[in-house]
Design an enzyme around this catalytic site. Structure first.
Site, PDB file in Angstrom:
ATOM      1  N   CYS A 119       0.868  -1.177   0.000  1.00 33.35           N
ATOM      2  CA  CYS A 119       0.000   0.000   0.000  1.00 33.35           C
ATOM      3  C   CYS A 119       0.907   1.230   0.000  1.00 33.35           C
ATOM      4  CB  CYS A 119      -0.912   0.008   1.217  1.00 33.35           C
ATOM      5  SG  CYS A 119      -1.980   1.470   1.251  1.00 33.35           S
ATOM      6  N   GLU A 122     -10.021  -0.073  -6.095  1.00 32.98           N
ATOM      7  CA  GLU A 122      -9.076  -0.910  -5.361  1.00 32.98           C
ATOM      8  C   GLU A 122      -9.672  -2.268  -5.000  1.00 32.98           C
ATOM      9  OE1 GLU A 122      -6.852   0.407  -2.045  1.00 32.98           O
ATOM     10  OE2 GLU A 122      -6.519   2.402  -2.870  1.00 32.98           O
ATOM     11  N   GLY A 172      -1.319   2.142  -7.245  1.00 34.30           N
ATOM     12  CA  GLY A 172      -1.990   2.357  -8.537  1.00 34.30           C
ATOM     13  C   GLY A 172      -1.260   3.427  -9.339  1.00 34.30           C
TER      14      GLY A 172
HETATM   15  N1  LIG Z   1      -4.437   2.130  -1.145  1.00 34.09           N
HETATM   16  C1  LIG Z   1      -3.290   1.394  -1.404  1.00 34.09           C
HETATM   17  C2  LIG Z   1      -3.434   0.002  -1.939  1.00 34.09           C
HETATM   18  C3  LIG Z   1      -4.056  -0.933  -0.890  1.00 34.09           C
HETATM   19  C4  LIG Z   1      -4.037  -2.399  -1.253  1.00 34.09           C
HETATM   20  C5  LIG Z   1      -4.846  -2.721  -2.477  1.00 34.09           C
HETATM   21  N2  LIG Z   1      -6.243  -2.411  -2.326  1.00 34.09           N
HETATM   22  C6  LIG Z   1      -4.669  -4.220  -2.793  1.00 34.09           C
HETATM   23  O1  LIG Z   1      -5.570  -5.012  -2.485  1.00 34.09           O
HETATM   24  O2  LIG Z   1      -3.636  -4.586  -3.361  1.00 34.09           O
HETATM   25  C7  LIG Z   1      -2.172   2.188  -2.031  1.00 34.09           C
HETATM   26  O3  LIG Z   1      -2.084   3.399  -1.735  1.00 34.09           O
HETATM   27  O4  LIG Z   1      -1.333   1.632  -2.721  1.00 34.09           O
END
Ligand SMILES: N[C@@H](CCC[C@H](N)C(=O)O)C(=O)O
Length: 272
Positions: free
Chosen positions: A74, A200, A212
Protein backbone atom coordinates in the site's frame (compact mmCIF):
# COMPACT_ATOMS: atom_id res chain seq x y z
CA UNK A 1 -9.33 -3.72 26.82
CA UNK A 2 -8.83 -0.45 24.91
CA UNK A 3 -6.71 -0.27 21.77
CA UNK A 4 -5.07 3.01 20.72
CA UNK A 5 -5.12 4.02 17.07
CA UNK A 6 -3.95 6.82 14.77
CA UNK A 7 -6.22 7.87 11.91
CA UNK A 8 -4.12 8.90 8.90
CA UNK A 9 -4.47 9.43 5.17
CA UNK A 10 -2.49 9.89 1.98
CA UNK A 11 -4.44 12.19 -0.36
CA UNK A 12 -7.71 10.99 1.19
CA UNK A 13 -6.90 7.25 1.01
CA UNK A 14 -7.51 6.69 4.73
CA UNK A 15 -6.10 4.31 7.32
CA UNK A 16 -6.53 3.20 10.90
CA UNK A 17 -2.98 2.54 12.11
CA UNK A 18 -2.47 0.19 15.08
CA UNK A 19 1.00 0.10 16.61
CA UNK A 20 2.09 -3.25 18.07
CA UNK A 21 5.82 -2.46 17.92
CA UNK A 22 6.19 -2.08 21.67
CA UNK A 23 2.99 -3.61 23.07
CA UNK A 24 1.38 -6.70 21.53
CA UNK A 25 -2.23 -6.41 20.35
CA UNK A 26 -4.87 -9.12 20.03
CA UNK A 27 -4.31 -11.39 17.01
CA UNK A 28 -5.50 -9.70 13.83
CA UNK A 29 -7.82 -11.49 11.43
CA UNK A 30 -10.11 -10.59 8.55
CA UNK A 31 -13.20 -10.15 10.77
CA UNK A 32 -11.34 -7.80 13.15
CA UNK A 33 -9.99 -5.67 10.28
CA UNK A 34 -13.35 -5.48 8.49
CA UNK A 35 -15.14 -4.50 11.73
CA UNK A 36 -12.71 -1.63 12.42
CA UNK A 37 -12.84 -0.49 8.77
CA UNK A 38 -16.65 -0.41 8.63
CA UNK A 39 -17.70 3.23 8.01
CA UNK A 40 -21.09 2.76 9.71
CA UNK A 41 -20.35 0.62 12.75
CA UNK A 42 -16.54 0.85 13.16
CA UNK A 43 -13.97 3.66 12.87
CA UNK A 44 -13.97 3.56 9.08
CA UNK A 45 -11.02 3.38 6.66
CA UNK A 46 -9.91 2.03 3.30
CA UNK A 47 -7.13 -0.02 4.93
CA UNK A 48 -6.23 -1.10 8.44
CA UNK A 49 -2.47 -0.92 9.03
CA UNK A 50 -0.75 -2.95 11.74
CA UNK A 51 2.84 -2.13 12.74
CA UNK A 52 4.88 -4.95 14.29
CA UNK A 53 8.54 -5.52 15.23
CA UNK A 54 10.80 -6.85 12.46
CA UNK A 55 14.14 -8.68 12.41
CA UNK A 56 14.82 -7.55 8.84
CA UNK A 57 13.89 -3.83 8.97
CA UNK A 58 12.99 -1.00 11.39
CA UNK A 59 9.47 -2.43 11.59
CA UNK A 60 6.95 -4.60 9.76
CA UNK A 61 3.79 -3.17 8.19
CA UNK A 62 0.80 -5.45 7.67
CA UNK A 63 -1.99 -4.21 5.39
CA UNK A 64 -5.66 -5.23 5.55
CA UNK A 65 -8.20 -3.99 3.02
CA UNK A 66 -11.61 -2.78 4.23
CA UNK A 67 -13.06 -6.20 3.31
CA UNK A 68 -10.57 -7.83 5.74
CA UNK A 69 -8.20 -9.34 3.13
CA UNK A 70 -4.50 -9.10 4.00
CA UNK A 71 -2.42 -7.78 1.07
CA UNK A 72 1.19 -7.17 0.09
CA UNK A 73 1.52 -3.45 -0.58
CA UNK A 74 0.00 0.00 0.00
CA UNK A 75 1.84 3.06 -1.28
CA UNK A 76 -0.12 5.72 0.57
CA UNK A 77 0.07 3.82 3.87
CA UNK A 78 3.84 3.47 3.45
CA UNK A 79 4.13 7.28 3.33
CA UNK A 80 1.74 7.56 6.30
CA UNK A 81 3.73 5.20 8.53
CA UNK A 82 6.93 6.91 7.35
CA UNK A 83 5.45 10.17 8.69
CA UNK A 84 4.45 8.46 11.95
CA UNK A 85 7.99 7.09 12.35
CA UNK A 86 9.37 10.63 11.96
CA UNK A 87 12.63 9.72 10.23
CA UNK A 88 13.94 7.50 7.45
CA UNK A 89 12.73 3.92 7.84
CA UNK A 90 13.19 0.49 6.32
CA UNK A 91 9.80 -1.20 6.28
CA UNK A 92 9.15 -4.93 5.87
CA UNK A 93 5.97 -5.79 3.93
CA UNK A 94 4.61 -8.93 2.29
CA UNK A 95 5.48 -7.23 -1.03
CA UNK A 96 9.14 -6.64 -0.11
CA UNK A 97 11.45 -4.34 1.84
CA UNK A 98 10.64 -0.63 1.30
CA UNK A 99 12.49 2.54 2.31
CA UNK A 100 10.70 5.76 3.31
CA UNK A 101 12.44 9.13 3.67
CA UNK A 102 11.08 12.55 4.66
CA UNK A 103 11.23 14.87 1.61
CA UNK A 104 10.27 18.40 0.54
CA UNK A 105 6.83 17.28 -0.64
CA UNK A 106 6.17 15.00 2.33
CA UNK A 107 7.56 11.48 2.16
CA UNK A 108 9.43 9.63 -0.61
CA UNK A 109 9.31 5.85 -0.76
CA UNK A 110 11.46 3.41 -2.71
CA UNK A 111 8.67 1.03 -3.73
CA UNK A 112 10.73 -1.79 -5.25
CA UNK A 113 11.00 -2.98 -8.84
CA UNK A 114 8.02 -3.65 -11.16
CA UNK A 115 7.26 -7.16 -12.44
CA UNK A 116 5.58 -7.91 -15.76
CA UNK A 117 5.56 -11.72 -16.12
CA UNK A 118 2.03 -13.14 -16.38
CA UNK A 119 2.58 -15.44 -13.40
CA UNK A 120 4.03 -12.61 -11.29
CA UNK A 121 0.90 -10.46 -11.71
CA UNK A 122 -0.59 -13.14 -11.30
CA UNK A 123 -2.87 -14.00 -14.24
CA UNK A 124 -4.81 -17.23 -14.61
CA UNK A 125 -2.93 -18.29 -17.76
CA UNK A 126 -0.01 -17.18 -19.94
CA UNK A 127 -0.51 -14.08 -22.08
CA UNK A 128 1.24 -10.88 -23.16
CA UNK A 129 0.88 -8.54 -20.15
CA UNK A 130 2.03 -5.51 -22.19
CA UNK A 131 -1.21 -5.50 -24.22
CA UNK A 132 -3.55 -8.09 -22.77
CA UNK A 133 -5.91 -9.47 -25.44
CA UNK A 134 -8.98 -8.87 -23.26
CA UNK A 135 -11.80 -6.32 -22.94
CA UNK A 136 -14.58 -5.37 -20.57
CA UNK A 137 -17.03 -3.17 -22.49
CA UNK A 138 -15.15 0.00 -23.56
CA UNK A 139 -12.06 -0.92 -21.49
CA UNK A 140 -9.68 -2.77 -23.85
CA UNK A 141 -6.08 -4.09 -24.13
CA UNK A 142 -4.81 -3.20 -20.66
CA UNK A 143 -1.27 -3.58 -19.38
CA UNK A 144 -0.71 -5.56 -16.17
CA UNK A 145 2.00 -4.67 -13.66
CA UNK A 146 2.86 -6.02 -10.22
CA UNK A 147 4.40 -3.36 -7.93
CA UNK A 148 4.21 -5.55 -4.82
CA UNK A 149 0.49 -6.00 -5.49
CA UNK A 150 -1.41 -6.72 -8.74
CA UNK A 151 -2.64 -3.94 -11.02
CA UNK A 152 -4.31 -3.76 -14.43
CA UNK A 153 -4.20 -0.41 -16.26
CA UNK A 154 -6.46 0.82 -19.06
CA UNK A 155 -5.51 3.95 -21.00
CA UNK A 156 -8.63 5.97 -21.80
CA UNK A 157 -9.41 9.52 -22.94
CA UNK A 158 -11.37 10.48 -19.79
CA UNK A 159 -11.10 8.40 -16.58
CA UNK A 160 -14.04 10.34 -15.09
CA UNK A 161 -16.34 9.13 -17.89
CA UNK A 162 -15.90 5.49 -16.83
CA UNK A 163 -18.53 4.02 -14.49
CA UNK A 164 -15.94 2.52 -12.16
CA UNK A 165 -18.43 1.63 -9.42
CA UNK A 166 -20.10 -0.76 -11.90
CA UNK A 167 -17.25 -2.05 -14.07
CA UNK A 168 -14.50 -2.00 -11.37
CA UNK A 169 -15.84 -4.94 -9.34
CA UNK A 170 -16.48 -6.96 -12.54
CA UNK A 171 -12.80 -6.70 -13.51
CA UNK A 172 -11.49 -7.02 -9.92
CA UNK A 173 -13.16 -10.40 -9.53
CA UNK A 174 -12.77 -11.76 -13.08
CA UNK A 175 -11.33 -15.29 -13.03
CA UNK A 176 -8.42 -14.13 -15.19
CA UNK A 177 -7.04 -12.59 -11.95
CA UNK A 178 -6.77 -15.49 -9.46
CA UNK A 179 -5.81 -13.13 -6.59
CA UNK A 180 -8.22 -10.41 -7.78
CA UNK A 181 -6.74 -7.12 -9.03
CA UNK A 182 -6.62 -3.34 -8.53
CA UNK A 183 -8.26 -1.65 -11.55
CA UNK A 184 -6.76 1.59 -12.91
CA UNK A 185 -8.11 3.92 -15.63
CA UNK A 186 -5.60 6.53 -16.75
CA UNK A 187 -5.39 9.38 -19.25
CA UNK A 188 -2.10 10.84 -20.50
CA UNK A 189 -2.15 14.66 -20.59
CA UNK A 190 1.56 15.40 -21.24
CA UNK A 191 4.94 13.62 -21.34
CA UNK A 192 5.15 14.24 -17.58
CA UNK A 193 1.49 14.20 -16.46
CA UNK A 194 -1.42 11.82 -16.23
CA UNK A 195 -4.87 11.55 -14.62
CA UNK A 196 -5.87 8.40 -12.72
CA UNK A 197 -8.83 6.80 -10.98
CA UNK A 198 -8.56 3.48 -9.16
CA UNK A 199 -11.02 0.80 -8.15
CA UNK A 200 -9.08 -0.91 -5.36
CA UNK A 201 -9.21 -4.63 -4.72
CA UNK A 202 -10.96 -5.14 -1.38
CA UNK A 203 -11.72 -1.46 -0.82
CA UNK A 204 -13.56 -0.08 -3.87
CA UNK A 205 -13.18 3.45 -5.26
CA UNK A 206 -10.62 5.38 -3.23
CA UNK A 207 -9.52 9.01 -3.47
CA UNK A 208 -5.96 7.92 -4.16
CA UNK A 209 -3.95 4.72 -4.57
CA UNK A 210 -0.17 4.96 -4.28
CA UNK A 211 0.60 1.59 -5.82
CA UNK A 212 -1.99 2.36 -8.54
CA UNK A 213 -0.10 5.58 -9.34
CA UNK A 214 3.19 3.60 -9.47
CA UNK A 215 1.77 0.82 -11.64
CA UNK A 216 -0.02 3.23 -14.02
CA UNK A 217 3.05 5.44 -14.39
CA UNK A 218 5.24 2.39 -15.07
CA UNK A 219 2.65 1.06 -17.55
CA UNK A 220 2.64 4.41 -19.38
CA UNK A 221 6.46 4.50 -19.39
CA UNK A 222 6.64 0.91 -20.69
CA UNK A 223 4.37 1.89 -23.57
CA UNK A 224 6.47 4.99 -24.30
CA UNK A 225 3.61 7.38 -23.51
CA UNK A 226 5.43 9.42 -20.82
CA UNK A 227 8.97 10.13 -19.59
CA UNK A 228 10.54 8.44 -16.56
CA UNK A 229 9.23 11.02 -14.07
CA UNK A 230 5.53 11.83 -14.08
CA UNK A 231 2.94 13.61 -11.94
CA UNK A 232 -0.12 11.41 -11.43
CA UNK A 233 -3.27 13.38 -10.53
CA UNK A 234 -5.75 11.36 -8.48
CA UNK A 235 -9.12 12.55 -7.13
CA UNK A 236 -7.37 13.33 -3.80
CA UNK A 237 -4.36 15.12 -5.33
CA UNK A 238 -1.03 14.51 -7.06
CA UNK A 239 1.81 12.02 -6.56
CA UNK A 240 5.16 12.16 -8.34
CA UNK A 241 6.41 8.82 -9.65
CA UNK A 242 9.91 8.22 -10.95
CA UNK A 243 11.25 4.99 -12.51
CA UNK A 244 14.98 5.17 -11.84
CA UNK A 245 17.62 3.74 -14.16
CA UNK A 246 18.35 1.04 -11.53
CA UNK A 247 14.70 -0.16 -12.03
CA UNK A 248 13.56 1.13 -8.60
CA UNK A 249 10.20 2.96 -8.45
CA UNK A 250 10.18 6.10 -6.26
CA UNK A 251 6.88 7.62 -5.13
CA UNK A 252 6.75 11.09 -3.52
CA UNK A 253 3.80 12.89 -1.95
CA UNK A 254 2.12 14.01 1.25
CA UNK A 255 0.89 12.07 4.26
CA UNK A 256 -1.37 13.38 7.01
CA UNK A 257 -2.23 12.45 10.58
CA UNK A 258 -5.93 13.25 11.15
CA UNK A 259 -6.54 12.32 14.82
CA UNK A 260 -5.83 9.75 17.53
CA UNK A 261 -8.23 7.77 19.67
CA UNK A 262 -8.92 4.44 21.32
CA UNK A 263 -11.61 1.79 21.04
CA UNK A 264 -12.82 -1.30 22.83
CA UNK A 265 -13.03 -4.16 20.26
CA UNK A 266 -16.24 -5.31 21.96
CA UNK A 267 -17.91 -2.04 20.80
CA UNK A 268 -17.55 -3.29 17.20
CA UNK A 269 -18.70 -6.81 18.02
CA UNK A 270 -15.11 -8.14 18.07
CA UNK A 271 -14.28 -10.77 20.69
CA UNK A 272 -10.57 -10.10 21.34
N1 LIG B 1 -4.44 2.13 -1.15
C1 LIG B 1 -3.29 1.39 -1.40
C2 LIG B 1 -3.43 0.00 -1.94
C3 LIG B 1 -4.06 -0.93 -0.89
C4 LIG B 1 -4.04 -2.40 -1.25
C5 LIG B 1 -4.85 -2.72 -2.48
N2 LIG B 1 -6.24 -2.41 -2.33
C6 LIG B 1 -4.67 -4.22 -2.79
O1 LIG B 1 -5.57 -5.01 -2.48
O2 LIG B 1 -3.64 -4.59 -3.36
C7 LIG B 1 -2.17 2.19 -2.03
O3 LIG B 1 -2.08 3.40 -1.73
O4 LIG B 1 -1.33 1.63 -2.72
Amino acid sequence: MRIEFTKMHGLGNDFVVLDARLRPLPAMDAAFAAAVADRHTGIGCDQLILLEPSDAADFRMRIFNADGSEVEACGNATRAVGLLHGRAARIETLGGLLTSTPSETGISVEMGKPRFDWNAIPLGYAMDTHAMPVAWEELVNPIAVNVGNPHVIFFVSDPYAIDMARIGPMIETDQIFPERVNVNVAAITARDAMILRVWERGAGLTRACGTGACASAIGAMKRGLVDRRVTVSLPGGPLVIEWREDDEIVMSGPATEAFRGSFDPADFGIIA
